[in-house]
Design a protein around this motif. Structure first.
Motif, PDB file in Angstrom:
ATOM      1  N   THR A 125      82.329   8.216  35.981  1.00  0.00           N
ATOM      2  CA  THR A 125      81.830   7.227  35.023  1.00  0.00           C
ATOM      3  C   THR A 125      82.636   5.934  34.998  1.00  0.00           C
ATOM      4  OG1 THR A 125      83.177   8.219  33.263  1.00  0.00           O
ATOM      5  CG2 THR A 125      80.897   9.009  33.499  1.00  0.00           C
ATOM      6  N   HIS A 126      83.837   5.973  35.543  1.00  0.00           N
ATOM      7  CA  HIS A 126      84.746   4.827  35.484  1.00  0.00           C
ATOM      8  C   HIS A 126      85.297   4.514  36.874  1.00  0.00           C
ATOM      9  CE1 HIS A 126      84.684   6.001  31.276  1.00  0.00           C
ATOM     10  NE2 HIS A 126      85.270   4.869  30.958  1.00  0.00           N
ATOM     11  N   GLU A 161      87.188   3.551  25.072  1.00  0.00           N
ATOM     12  CA  GLU A 161      86.108   3.639  26.050  1.00  0.00           C
ATOM     13  C   GLU A 161      86.570   3.228  27.446  1.00  0.00           C
ATOM     14  OE1 GLU A 161      82.258   4.337  27.475  1.00  0.00           O
ATOM     15  OE2 GLU A 161      83.134   4.880  25.559  1.00  0.00           O
ATOM     16  N   GLU A 162      87.454   2.215  27.507  1.00  0.00           N
ATOM     17  CA  GLU A 162      88.007   1.749  28.785  1.00  0.00           C
ATOM     18  C   GLU A 162      89.534   1.753  28.662  1.00  0.00           C
ATOM     19  OE1 GLU A 162      85.932  -1.949  29.649  1.00  0.00           O
ATOM     20  OE2 GLU A 162      84.273  -0.807  30.509  1.00  0.00           O
ATOM     21  N   ARG A 173      84.354   1.260  32.659  1.00  0.00           N
ATOM     22  CA  ARG A 173      83.081   1.984  32.750  1.00  0.00           C
ATOM     23  C   ARG A 173      82.243   1.323  33.853  1.00  0.00           C
ATOM     24  NH1 ARG A 173      80.457   5.809  30.757  1.00  0.00           N
ATOM     25  NH2 ARG A 173      81.769   6.322  29.014  1.00  0.00           N
TER      26      ARG A 173
END
Length: 154
Positions: free
Chosen positions: A78-79, A118-119, A147
């Protein structure tokens, strides 16, 4: 992590996830100098040294390993890793070179900041030594896990 020609660390000699002065992590990687490595011939004419950017790359690879340990390999779906480009003033000091007849390179990173979310972000300071002599100092360098598809600058 890069493979083949861009992998700059052969072995993690020490990793203490809660080490360092802030308890955020300490890691040391080592590699043997290969006098036949591609970058010696690819550097400037008659100047066979490891390009400075590859010394920095070895430090960033340590930060990536810390991030993977902290947030897991599953983020690879996802990243992606990216350098931090905004809001971080870093410094990179050279005091020498890595040449073909050197024996061993050690790279150390002390994690100075971790940003969850999230990041997530890992920031650290460190040193690069060749045959026991410190020749690079890196301060306030970091990597982020972006992301995939994100357009927001980090």
């Amino acid at each position: 992590m890069p493979a083949g020609a861009m992998l700059m660390i052969d072995e993690i000699e020490v990793f203490v996830p809660d080490g360092g002065p802030k308890g955020l992590g300490f890691i040391r990687g080592i590699t043997s100098v290969d006098p036949d490595a591609w970058f010696f011939a690819a550097h400037f004419y008659q100047d066979p040294v490891v390009p400075g950017s590859l010394g920095l790359e070895s430090f960033l690879q340590l930060l990536k390993l810390v991030a993977l340990d902290r947030w897991g390999d599953n983020l690879g779906n996802t990243h992606r890793f990216c350098p931090i480009l905004i809001g971080l003033k870093h410094r990179w000091t050279y005091r020498g070179q890595i040449i073909p007849h050197n024996g061993q390179v050690e790279v150390e990173a002390v994690i100075t900041e971790v940003r969850e979310g999230e990041e997530p972000v890992v920031i650290g300071n460190g040193f690069l030594k060749v045959d026991g002599l410190v020749i690079y100092e890196m301060q306030q360098f970091g990597i982020a896990l972006r992301r995939i598809g994100s357009a927001t600058p980090i």
